[in-house]
Scaffold this active site. Structure first.
Site, PDB file in Angstrom:
ATOM      1  N   THR A   1       0.832  -1.379  -0.170  1.00  0.00           N
ATOM      2  CA  THR A   1       0.123   0.032  -0.117  1.00  0.00           C
ATOM      3  C   THR A   1       0.888   1.299   0.181  1.00  0.00           C
ATOM      4  O   THR A   1       2.018   1.233   0.360  1.00  0.00           O
ATOM      5  CB  THR A   1      -1.194  -0.020   1.185  1.00  0.00           C
ATOM      6  OG1 THR A   1      -0.133  -0.256   2.382  1.00  0.00           O
ATOM      7  CG2 THR A   1      -1.981  -1.224   1.275  1.00  0.00           C
TER       8      THR A   1
ATOM      9  N   LEU B   1      -0.716  -0.098   7.450  1.00  0.00           N
ATOM     10  CA  LEU B   1      -1.228  -0.691   6.227  1.00  0.00           C
ATOM     11  C   LEU B   1       0.258  -1.600   5.763  1.00  0.00           C
ATOM     12  O   LEU B   1      -0.026  -2.730   5.340  1.00  0.00           O
ATOM     13  CB  LEU B   1      -1.683   0.251   5.191  1.00  0.00           C
ATOM     14  CG  LEU B   1      -3.172   0.628   5.432  1.00  0.00           C
ATOM     15  CD1 LEU B   1      -3.441   1.509   4.789  1.00  0.00           C
ATOM     16  CD2 LEU B   1      -4.162  -0.521   5.263  1.00  0.00           C
ATOM     17  N   HIS B   2       1.095  -0.925   6.059  1.00  0.00           N
ATOM     18  CA  HIS B   2       2.441  -1.551   5.641  1.00  0.00           C
ATOM     19  C   HIS B   2       2.779  -2.680   6.367  1.00  0.00           C
ATOM     20  O   HIS B   2       3.259  -3.648   5.786  1.00  0.00           O
ATOM     21  CB  HIS B   2       3.573  -0.709   5.692  1.00  0.00           C
ATOM     22  CG  HIS B   2       3.911   0.234   4.424  1.00  0.00           C
ATOM     23  ND1 HIS B   2       4.965   1.062   4.437  1.00  0.00           N
ATOM     24  CD2 HIS B   2       3.105   0.407   3.425  1.00  0.00           C
ATOM     25  CE1 HIS B   2       4.925   1.719   3.433  1.00  0.00           C
ATOM     26  NE2 HIS B   2       3.770   1.537   2.789  1.00  0.00           N
ATOM     27  N   GLU B   3       2.625  -2.742   7.537  1.00  0.00           N
ATOM     28  CA  GLU B   3       2.589  -3.916   8.464  1.00  0.00           C
ATOM     29  C   GLU B   3       1.777  -4.986   7.843  1.00  0.00           C
ATOM     30  O   GLU B   3       2.027  -6.467   7.987  1.00  0.00           O
ATOM     31  CB  GLU B   3       2.283  -3.608  10.146  1.00  0.00           C
ATOM     32  CG  GLU B   3       3.196  -2.950  10.825  1.00  0.00           C
ATOM     33  CD  GLU B   3       4.754  -3.455  10.702  1.00  0.00           C
ATOM     34  OE1 GLU B   3       4.546  -4.805  11.026  1.00  0.00           O
ATOM     35  OE2 GLU B   3       5.712  -3.001  10.355  1.00  0.00           O
TER      36      GLU B   3
ATOM     37  N   PHE C   1       3.039  -5.394   3.586  1.00  0.00           N
ATOM     38  CA  PHE C   1       4.619  -5.347   3.003  1.00  0.00           C
ATOM     39  C   PHE C   1       5.324  -6.543   3.085  1.00  0.00           C
ATOM     40  O   PHE C   1       6.150  -6.934   2.271  1.00  0.00           O
ATOM     41  CB  PHE C   1       5.553  -4.268   3.756  1.00  0.00           C
ATOM     42  CG  PHE C   1       6.141  -3.464   2.952  1.00  0.00           C
ATOM     43  CD1 PHE C   1       7.336  -4.308   1.802  1.00  0.00           C
ATOM     44  CD2 PHE C   1       6.014  -2.051   2.554  1.00  0.00           C
ATOM     45  CE1 PHE C   1       7.832  -3.160   1.049  1.00  0.00           C
ATOM     46  CE2 PHE C   1       6.559  -1.352   1.723  1.00  0.00           C
ATOM     47  CZ  PHE C   1       7.566  -1.943   1.047  1.00  0.00           C
TER      48      PHE C   1
END
Length: 230
Positions: free
Chosen positions: A118, A210-212, A215
């Site tokens: 994201t 969101l990265h957690e 990604f």
């Protein structure tokens, strides 16, 4: 910005030098406006492949080096002369400027989802703010490439000129700004950017969350290796 070997990607040296340059410009009493530009057909190419690998491995977060808000937090008005391609975080960097000028033939993209993760760097705030929610959502979800002339047709509220005219036009804008008293420019910039600056921290926290979630998928690593630079 002119790192030809790395096509103006966000190497640590580029991040540090650009941060230092903005700090110096903002502190100088004889400076009243800042123009940010690239070289030839590149404005900024965003994150490096190594940097994306570090994000995937959890060794680095984009907030570890605050490049994304240097233009926003500069006390002086900033004109982004995006004469060349603005890729991912590089496009976001330019959009955080107070004024922007695009090139008809250059590519601009919020291509984070191309790699399966994201958007970051405040993209989820500044793209809708500067381009409108519909176009911003399309750019972020689809991760497609858009020529400047297409963004102009889609209603992007920036001058879109032939590449060779972008920097001269930006310098004209900066010269017009520099005719005003510095104290007045600083006061008005602070006022006009207050809403964006106030909202940015919450969006950054949401982007990190969101990265957690997105990604660290194996497919993301595969995409970083297979698609970077294409």
């Amino acid at each position: 910005m002119q790192d030809r070997a790395n096509k103006n990607t966000f190497t640590f040296e580029m991040i540090d030098r650009l941060t230092e340059a903005f700090a110096e410009a903002g502190a100088r009493q004889d400076v009243r406006a800042v123009v940010l530009t690239g070289y030839d057909s590149y404005f900024s190419s965003g994150g490096t492949q190594e940097g994306l690998r570090d994000l995937f491995e959890g060794r680095y977060r984009f907030t570890d080096k605050d490049l994304y808000s240097v233009a926003l937090n500069c006390p002086l008005p900033v004109v982004a002369a995006m004469q060349g391609h603005g890729i991912g975080g590089g496009f976001v960097l330019g959009l955080f400027a107070d004024l922007a000028v695009l090139a008809r033939q250059s590519i601009y993209t919020a291509n984070f989802m191309k790699y399966g993760f994201t958007p970051g760097m405040g993209a989820t705030l500044v793209l809708p703010e500067k381009l409108g929610p519909a176009l911003a959502q399309e750019m972020m979800l689809g991760a497609g490439n858009y020529r400047g002339e297409e963004l102009q047709r889609r209603g992007a509220p920036f001058p879109v000129l032939p590449r060779e005219s972008v920097l001269p036009h930006a310098l004209e804008l900066a010269a017009s700004l520099a005719e005003k008293p510095r104290q007045s420019l600083v006061a008005l910039k602070r006022h006009l950017s207050a809403s964006l600056r106030a909202r940015l921290p919450a969006f950054i926290e949401q982007e990190l969350e969101l990265h957690e979630q997105t990604f660290h998928q194996p497919e993301v690593r595969e995409r970083i290796e297979a698609l970077f630079g294409r």
